[in-house]
Each structure stands twice: as structure tokens, then as C-alpha cells.
Design a protein around this motif. Structure first.
Motif, short mmCIF file in Angstrom:
data_model
loop_
_atom_site.label_atom_id
_atom_site.label_comp_id
_atom_site.label_asym_id
_atom_site.label_seq_id
_atom_site.Cartn_x
_atom_site.Cartn_y
_atom_site.Cartn_z
N UNK A 120 43.67 32.76 43.91
CA UNK A 120 44.66 33.64 43.76
C UNK A 120 43.99 34.87 43.08
N UNK A 121 42.92 34.67 42.10
CA UNK A 121 42.16 35.48 41.33
C UNK A 121 41.40 36.70 42.36
N UNK A 122 40.80 36.13 43.61
CA UNK A 122 40.37 37.02 44.41
C UNK A 122 41.17 38.06 45.00
N UNK A 123 42.61 37.54 45.25
CA UNK A 123 43.72 38.57 45.53
C UNK A 123 43.97 39.43 44.52
N UNK A 124 43.90 38.86 43.26
CA UNK A 124 44.42 39.75 42.15
C UNK A 124 43.15 40.74 41.96
N UNK A 125 42.05 40.20 42.19
CA UNK A 125 40.74 41.29 41.90
C UNK A 125 40.88 42.38 42.93
N UNK A 126 41.50 42.32 44.01
CA UNK A 126 41.46 43.28 44.85
C UNK A 126 42.77 44.70 44.43
N UNK A 127 43.64 43.91 43.92
CA UNK A 127 44.74 44.75 43.56
C UNK A 127 44.21 45.59 42.16
N UNK A 128 43.39 44.73 41.16
CA UNK A 128 42.94 45.40 40.26
C UNK A 128 41.83 46.68 40.55
N UNK A 129 41.07 46.50 41.50
CA UNK A 129 40.30 47.50 42.06
C UNK A 129 40.78 48.58 42.52
N UNK A 130 41.86 48.41 43.30
CA UNK A 130 42.80 49.42 43.75
C UNK A 130 43.32 50.39 42.53
N UNK A 131 43.93 49.53 41.69
CA UNK A 131 44.54 50.23 40.15
C UNK A 131 43.57 51.04 39.34
N UNK A 132 42.38 50.32 39.43
CA UNK A 132 41.21 50.83 38.71
C UNK A 132 40.91 52.37 39.47
N UNK A 133 40.84 52.25 40.88
CA UNK A 133 40.65 53.68 41.45
C UNK A 133 41.92 54.81 41.18
N UNK A 134 42.83 53.92 40.96
CA UNK A 134 44.17 55.37 40.92
C UNK A 134 44.47 55.67 39.47
N UNK A 135 44.05 54.78 38.49
CA UNK A 135 44.13 55.33 37.06
C UNK A 135 42.92 56.20 36.60
N UNK A 136 43.31 57.18 35.63
CA UNK A 136 42.21 57.97 34.99
C UNK A 136 41.57 57.07 33.84
N UNK A 137 40.34 57.45 34.08
CA UNK A 137 39.50 56.98 32.78
C UNK A 137 39.73 57.74 31.78
N UNK A 138 40.31 57.12 30.60
CA UNK A 138 40.64 57.93 29.23
C UNK A 138 39.39 58.02 28.51
N UNK A 139 38.32 56.84 28.51
CA UNK A 139 36.90 57.30 27.94
C UNK A 139 36.47 58.53 28.19
N UNK A 140 36.65 59.20 29.18
CA UNK A 140 36.16 60.57 29.63
C UNK A 140 36.88 61.62 28.87
N UNK A 141 38.10 61.42 28.44
CA UNK A 141 38.85 62.06 27.69
C UNK A 141 38.69 61.99 26.12
N UNK A 142 38.34 60.88 25.78
CA UNK A 142 38.36 60.67 24.34
C UNK A 142 36.78 60.82 23.84
#
Length: 616
Positions: free
Chosen positions: A549-571
Motif C-alpha cells: 500500500x505504501x508503494x502505491x501511496x508513494x507513486x501518488x506522492x511523487x505525482x503530487x510533488x511534481x504538481x505542487x509548487x515548492x514554497x521554499x523557492x519563494x521563502x
């Protein structure tokens, strides 16, 4: 300050490839949406009618997005501003004023780095308040208008859906801009007043200073003789007397200035006046060199182990945070920084090397004294090395060492720094710990060349510009989600995007199975069964299912990571608090990232709003 990968990005080299990737992603998004819209239309209306309907929709969308009316858009932005005022945004400003008013009770100006403490407080407080305001205003506005039917007064007029969306974004951004500007002005004054203080001298210290001045005037040596100020804000300074910079005014009085040592991240100038046939009078100036905007030049870091052989990292002394590696004292271990593109005209007064090192003691020794270390320079082409000096380092205390353009080594050699040690603009600086059984900890950004100092006031403005970019980005997301979600769900979605962006690095580490304790399901099992994060779980069916289940969740997290902006670049809070200049290239990178997300969010918000019944 930790040096992230994007801090060293050259904007001119980055913008071309980044724009190419962005355009490809945008094209893929457009094609995917067009195909999905066509499939849904074909299912509902048939192939011919569905194709025609899709073409009409895309042409109408292109017209709406291009033929925007500035007058109508600004009018809608004005309505949004009035609506925000009715929602009592002044409460957020009042909360900020209350926090600032009572912060003096809890912020200790006598801490080791008071400037860092005060700056971190105002930037963090402002960021959280403004971002929360942006989440609630942008996510609740449109659903509330739809629920109360007040939006009917707008859509029944000749107004394009794109103008409604853009007007909302501009209106909320204008409200946040005014609020942020007021907070920035108050924060600046708060920091200056909170850090301002002066020291005085006791009668005995003033008498001793006068004696030292007379001895120096007679030519007697005052080397090593010091005088201390009184204690203010839990610290005192030591004064080293050197009257070599005296001037004589029109009345014949001698005027000069001497400096204190660096304590709690700042120093003072001690001015004195000696009237004709009178005694010296001393006065202490305000704190200096605590509000900085250093412009650093970073080098590439590598290590030598205790035997003098190349090593990927230094020693791990048991710290869970592995950003710094440690070198063993009294051995051949060294941390080596290689600098490139150095020119002599950049450093007419010598090479300023500034460092903030970790110190790990295996035994206390003299705890009042620093741990001795040595600095050497090495020619990367010839391998010739020259020892510059020995110094004492304390845990995470910033130390500035200036390497002269010409100096003598212990064996009597005279070294011209740029002629003898710099090869094709490259220079190596070697750091060693001299004390046996003690360790120096060093990371990539812990040693750098301090090229110059930029304006702190401008750097402070840039820091708040980063908060403004975050606010605009969250406003864009909030308006987007509010076009197709109800108010509470839109808040959750916008808040989720904010949290995901703030913890983007953790999300990436989790998606790559690099976090101790495994994925979310495995971590939950460890939490319930009270098992530590490094011990392997027993090989049971439950463990196998959890890891799958974690393997499947990690794929979704990888996709979300690519879609969301990295706010550290703006801070830029760490840059301002730690006293480092925010380069224009880094600010331009942050602006480009904001536009890269706000632009598509605006288009998607228009599409969702146009698709609703009330927008027809």
C-alpha cells in the motif's frame, strides 16, 4: 544558513530549459483537457455534434482569455476589495499589531543572535497571517456569492468569466499587498527599536581609557590591554584601544573612534573627544554589523579523511541531521572548498573568508576558549600549499578571517595570493581542526568568500516580496478551487496545496522511500505497536500488505510533488534573518515560478467557472 540547490542556480542558464519544460507541460495539459472535453461531448451529443461543440468551446475560451476588458476587470477587482473589507480583514492586521506589541516580552535581545531572532519572528508571523488570510478570502468568496445568489448581479451583465476570475485574483492580491506593506513598515521599525541599545563605562573604566589614551599618545604600547563596557541586554563588550585614526577639529580638540569586539552578533563604535587641556570623553554608539546583507561567493566542498585520503563525507558524530560532516582534530582530515572565477580586482583589501562552523567536543577542555583550527590556501594546479593562520572557533559563531594579498609563511616564504596560489581563477581553501580529539563540522555554505555587503533595507523588502509571491500563488489556487468546490472543501484543498508546497522536500523524500520508518501505513503500524523507526518490521502478511500500500501511496506522492509548487523557492526568511543578500537572479526565479503556476490556475479557473450553469 543551509545552502539549497536552487540558491546557486544561474538564472540566465536556468530560464531557457525551465521555459521549455513549462511549455511542454502546458501543451500536454491543454491536449489532455481538449481530448477529455471532446470525449465527454461525444458521449453526450454524438461524434459530429460533440466535435462541433468542443471546437466552439475552445474558440470561445480563446476569445474570452484574449479579449479581456481592463475596465471591467478593474471594476470587478474593486468590488472584490470592498467585499474583503466587509469581511473584516482588519482583524488580521489587529492580530499582527497585538503580536508585535507583546513580542518584546518574550523575545530576548540578550540572546546569542538577537537580530536573527527578531527578523525570524516578524517574517514568520507575517507570512503565516497573510497566507492564512489569502486561503480564507480566496477560497470562500465565490462559493459564498453563489450560495447567496449575489453573483447573479454580475453574470447577467456583459462580463466574461475570465474577467470575473482575474478580477477576484487582482482584488485579493491588492488587499494582501496593502496589508503586507503596512506589516513590513511596522516590522522594520520594530526590529530597529528592539535591537537598539548603547553601553556605558564605569568610572574606573573611563579612567583606565583615559590612561590608555595618554600612554598611546606618548608612544607606549597598549597592545593586549583591554577595557570592558557595562552589561546591557545580558552582554558586555571589550574595547581594544587604538588612537591611530585621530583628527583635530577647528577648536584644537582631538577626535577619534575605537571599536569593541563582536558580541551577540554585533559591535559598537566608541567615539571620543579630547578638548584642549582636557580629559578624554567617551561615548558609545548604536550597534553595528548586525543587520547585514552579505553577498557570498560559494565554493564546492570536498573532504579528506584522518589519513589524508579523499572522502565523500567527513565523520558522523551521531547527529541525525547529516547536512554537516565533521573532520577530526589533530589529524590529516580537512574540509576543502574550491572557488572559481576569482579575480584580484574583486578583492583589493585581501580575501575575506567568513565561516560558521559546528564544533563537537569529546572533552570539555577550556570551555571559555574556542577550539583551534587552521586555514591554508592551495594552488589546485601545482599542489603548492601555504598555511595562512591559526584561529579559535566557537559553535556556530560567525568568524571573519581576511587572507592578505601578500603574507609570509612559517618557513619564511613570501606568498603573493593571486600570483602564487590562484590558477586560472581557481583557489582551494583548506580547513583543519588543530585540537586532538575535537571536531569541526562543515557544510557547503558554512565557508564562503564575503564579496561585499548589499543594502539591508533593500534585502528586507526582498524578503517581504517573497511573502507577497506566496500570497499571490495561494490566492490563485484559492480562486481556482472556489470555482468548482464548496467553501469548506475549497479551504481544505487550498490549505492542502499550501502545506504540500511548504513541505515539498519531505513529500519528495517520502515518495522516494528515503524517510526513516517507511511510508504512511508502515509508520502508522510502528506508532501503534510502539516500534522504533530503524528496526525492520517482522516479515508477516500484515507487513507485506502495508508495504504494498505504501508503494502505491508513494507513486501518488511523487505525482503530487511534481504538481505542487515548492514554497521554499519563494521563502527568503532565512536569507534576511541570517544576513545574506537575496540576489536578483533568485528573486527572478521565484517570480517566474509564481507566474508559471498562477497563469495555468487562472485558465483552469475560467474553464471551471464557464462550465457551470450560472456562467452561461
Amino acid at each position: 544558513m543551509v545552502l539549497e540547490s536552487y540558491h546557486a542556480v544561474n538564472f540566465a542558464e536556468w530560464i531557457g530549459p525551465a521555459a521549455k519544460v513549462w511549455l511542454i507541460a502546458l501543451l500536454a495539459l491543454f491536449v489532455g483537457f481538449a481530448v477529455l472535453r471532446w470525449l465527454l461531448a461525444v458521449i453526450r451529443q454524438g461524434p459530429a455534434a460533440g466535435t462541433l461543440s468542443t471546437m466552439e468551446f475552445l474558440l470561445a475560451a480563446a476569445a474570452d482569455l484574449v479579449l479581456l476588458s481592463p475596465r471591467r476587470t478593474l471594476a470587478l477587482a474593486g468590488l472584490t476589495i470592498k467585499e474583503s473589507i466587509r469581511r473584516r480583514i482588519v482583524i488580521v492586521f489587529a492580530v499582527f499589531l497585538i503580536l508585535v506589541a507583546f513580542a518584546g516580552w518574550f523575545l530576548d535581545p540578550g540572546s546569542n543572535q538577537p537580530a536573527r531572532l527578531y527578523l525570524s519572528f516578524v517574517l514568520t508571523t507575517t507570512s503565516y497571517l497573510v497566507l492564512l488570510l489569502a486561503v480564507f478570502l480566496s477560497a470562500l468568496s465565490l462559493p459564498a456569492d453563489i450560495r447567496n445568489h449575489t453573483i447573479h448581479t454580475v453574470v447577467t451583465k456583459p462580463v466574461r468569466p475570465s474577467e470575473i476570475v482575474l478580477g477576484r485574483v487582482l482584488g485579493f492580491a491588492a488587499v494582501g499587498t496593502v496589508l503586507l506593506g503596512l506589516m513590513a513598515a511596522i516590522s522594520y521599525v520594530f526590529v530597529l527599536r528592539g535591537l537598539d541599545h548603547q553601553h556605558d563605562f564605569s568610572a574606573a573604566a573611563r579612567e583606565q581609557l583615559a590612561v590608555l589614551w595618554r600612554e598611546a599618545r606618548r608612544g607606549d604600547s597598549t597592545s593586549g590591554i583591554t577595557v570592558s563596557t557595562d552589561r546591557v541586554q545580558n552582554h558586555r563588550h571589550t574595547v581594544y584601544f587604538d588612537p591611530s585614526q585621530e583628527t583635530v577639529d577647528e577648536q584644537g580638540a582631538r577626535r577619534g573612534a575605537i571599536r569593541t569586539d563582536m558580541e551577540n552578533g554585533h559591535e559598537h563604535e566608541i567615539r571620543y573627544v579630547v578638548p584642549v587641556d582636557g580629559e578624554p570623553q567617551f561615548s558609545c554608539g548604536p550597534p553595528e554589523n548586525h543587520l547585514l546583507a552579505r553577498v557570498p561567493i560559494y565554493g564546492k566542498l570536498r573532504f579528506k579523511d584522518r589519513a589524508g585520503k579523499d572522502a565523500e563525507k567527513g565523520v558522523n558524530v551521531g547527529d541525525e541531521w547529516t547536512y554537516r560532516s565533521y573532520i577530526q582534530g589533530g589529524s590529516l582530515a580537512a574540509a576543502i572548498w574550491t572557488f572559481e572565477n576569482l579575480r584580484e580586482e574583486q578583492f583589493p583589501d585581501g580575501l575575506p573568508v567568513e565561516m560558521t562552523l559546528g564544533v563537537f567536543r569529546t572533552h570539555k577542555g577550556d570551555i571559555e576558549k574556542g577550539v583551534p583550527g587552521s586555514l591554508s590556501v592551495r594552488n589546485p594546479a601545482t599542489g603548492d600549499e601555504a598555511h595562512v593562520r591559526t584561529f579559535a572557533s566557537r559553535e556556530f559563531q560567525t568568524d571573519l578571517q581576511v587572507i592578505p594579498l601578500e603574507f609570509q609563511t612559517g618557513d619564511g616564504r613570501t606568498i603573493n595570493l593571486f600570483r602564487d596560489m590562484v590558477a586560472d581563477g581557481k583557489l582551494e581553501i583548506w580547513l583543519r581542526c588543530v585540537a586532538p580529539h575535537q571536531y569541526f563540522g562543515a557544510g557547503q555554505a558554512d565557508l564562503y568568500l564575503r564579496a561585499r555587503d548589499a543594502s539591508f533595507a533593500m534585502n528586507f523588502v526582498k524578503g517581504f516580496a517573497g511573502i507577497w509571491l506566496q500570497m499571490v500563488l495561494i490566492t490563485g489556487f484559492g480562486v481556482l478551487f472556489s470555482t468548482f468546490l464548496s467553501g469548506p472543501i475549497a479551504i481544505l484543498a487550498t490549505g492542502g496545496a499550501l502545506l504540500g508546497g511548504l513541505f515539498s522536500d519531505f513529500l519528495y523524500q517520502l515518495s522516494q522511500h528515503k524517510v526513516y520508518g517507511g511510508g504512511p501505513i508502515e509508520a502508522m503500524i510502528r506508532l501503534v505497536t510502539q516500534q522504533n523507526v530503524v528496526t525492520e518490521l517482522p516479515p508477516t502478511a500484515q507487513t507485506t500488505v502495508a508495504q504494498m500500500l505504501d508503494k502505491a501511496a508513494e507513486q501518488w506522492m511523487w505525482l503530487i510533488w511534481h504538481m505542487l509548487p515548492d514554497f521554499r523557492v519563494l521563502s527568503f526568511s532565512d536569507h534576511v534573518a541570517y544576513g545574506f543578500d537575496i540576489s536578483w537572479g533568485l528573486l527572478a526565479l521565484a517570480i517566474c515560478q509564481t507566474l508559471a503556476y498562477v497563469g495555468p490556475a487562472f485558465v483552469l479557473a475560467y474553464v471551471f467557472l464557464k462550465s457551470r450553469e450560472l456562467a452561461q
